[in-house]
Write an enzyme that holds these catalytic residues in place. Structure first.
Site, mmCIF file in Angstrom:
data_model
loop_
_atom_site.group_PDB
_atom_site.id
_atom_site.type_symbol
_atom_site.label_atom_id
_atom_site.label_comp_id
_atom_site.label_asym_id
_atom_site.label_seq_id
_atom_site.Cartn_x
_atom_site.Cartn_y
_atom_site.Cartn_z
ATOM 1 N N LYS A 74 -13.124 -3.223 6.783
ATOM 2 C CA LYS A 74 -13.025 -3.820 5.448
ATOM 3 C C LYS A 74 -11.996 -4.947 5.435
ATOM 4 C CE LYS A 74 -10.889 -2.746 1.008
ATOM 5 N NZ LYS A 74 -9.621 -3.402 1.332
ATOM 6 N N SER A 119 -10.048 0.221 -1.541
ATOM 7 C CA SER A 119 -8.897 0.190 -2.450
ATOM 8 C C SER A 119 -8.025 -1.036 -2.206
ATOM 9 C CB SER A 119 -8.059 1.461 -2.252
ATOM 10 O OG SER A 119 -7.733 1.612 -0.884
ATOM 11 N N GLY A 134 -10.201 4.082 1.672
ATOM 12 C CA GLY A 134 -11.370 3.793 0.860
ATOM 13 C C GLY A 134 -11.356 2.340 0.408
ATOM 14 N N LYS A 188 -4.679 0.745 7.602
ATOM 15 C CA LYS A 188 -6.043 0.256 7.785
ATOM 16 C C LYS A 188 -6.070 -0.697 8.976
ATOM 17 C CE LYS A 188 -7.000 0.626 2.831
ATOM 18 N NZ LYS A 188 -7.409 -0.072 1.599
ATOM 19 N N ALA A 241 -3.884 -2.341 -2.998
ATOM 20 C CA ALA A 241 -2.561 -1.903 -3.425
ATOM 21 C C ALA A 241 -2.231 -2.383 -4.829
ATOM 22 C CB ALA A 241 -1.509 -2.416 -2.432
ATOM 23 N N TRP A 249 0.826 -1.207 0.000
ATOM 24 C CA TRP A 249 0.000 0.000 0.000
ATOM 25 C C TRP A 249 0.863 1.263 0.000
ATOM 26 C CZ3 TRP A 249 -3.889 1.922 -1.921
ATOM 27 C CH2 TRP A 249 -4.708 2.898 -1.342
#
Length: 208
Positions: free
Chosen positions: A186, A133, A131, A103, A135, A11
């Protein structure tokens, strides 16, 4: 703008590439020198196979890379955000903006990463960037949408401008807790109910 990305996982690397593509002077920091050496020699991150690291991306394990940076991105795993922030706190420019992109929730304290950054980087504007997303997708230029959230509107909009391009869309918000919780949960959707309950119990005052 001179920017340091602290954390060379998938990330952190993907975000460093976005910033580099947008014309910024970017340094990607690794916790271990051997990790930085691999990146310099291979010009590829093993976590983002097939995504080359341009020569313009500086690679180091020296935390003094944050000196003179206007923005410092905290991209370590959530368990290492506090120690990393503490290690660089005394080296930061007085006006430097800290961007939390990790995260997760700190295991022992149930603290969100932006709150950790606030504790350690007192006096610095704090922005949470996150969000739905991945990597691998961001590294390959797959269109992605994220949110730049901060209680400081100017800081949120600054980070929005720094990261925004045709494939990486960024929207500014003041809902820091919502953005951070959404990102944390998430990554561990199988334990969402328990995580929410634990976080709420630890952080939301109960009525007398």
């Amino acid at each position: 703008m001179k920017i340091a990305v602290m954390g060379s996982g998938g990330w952190g690397t993907a975000l460093a590439l976005v910033l580099l593509e947008n014309g910024h002077e970017v340094t990607l920091w690794s916790y271990r020198e051997e990790e930085s050496t691999i990146l310099r020699e291979k010009r590829e991150n093993p976590m983002l196979k097939g995504v080359p690291l341009p020569d313009g991306l500086a690679l180091t394990s020296d935390r003094e890379c944050v000196k003179n940076c206007k923005v410092v991105v905290l991209a370590t795993p959530s368990f290492a955000v506090r120690t990393t922030a503490r290690a660089v706190a005394s080296l930061l420019e007085p006006s430097a903006v800290l961007v939390s992109v990790s995260k997760g929730i700190e295991k022992d304290t149930l603290t969100l990463t932006d709150a950790i950054a606030q504790e350690v980087g007192e006096g610095h504007p704090i922005v949470a960037l996150s969000g739905p997303s991945h990597a691998e997708e961001v590294g390959r230029g797959v269109p992605t949408v994220v949110v730049s959230a901060s209680r400081d509107k100017a800081a949120a909009e600054l980070v929005q401008d720094l990261f925004m391009n045709e494939r990486f869309r960024v929207y500014a918000s003041d809902d820091v807790v919502g953005v951070e919780l959404g990102a944390a949960l998430k990554t561990s959707s199988h334990s969402v109910p328990g995580s929410v309950t634990a976080w709420a119990s630890a952080t939301i005052p109960r009525p007398p």
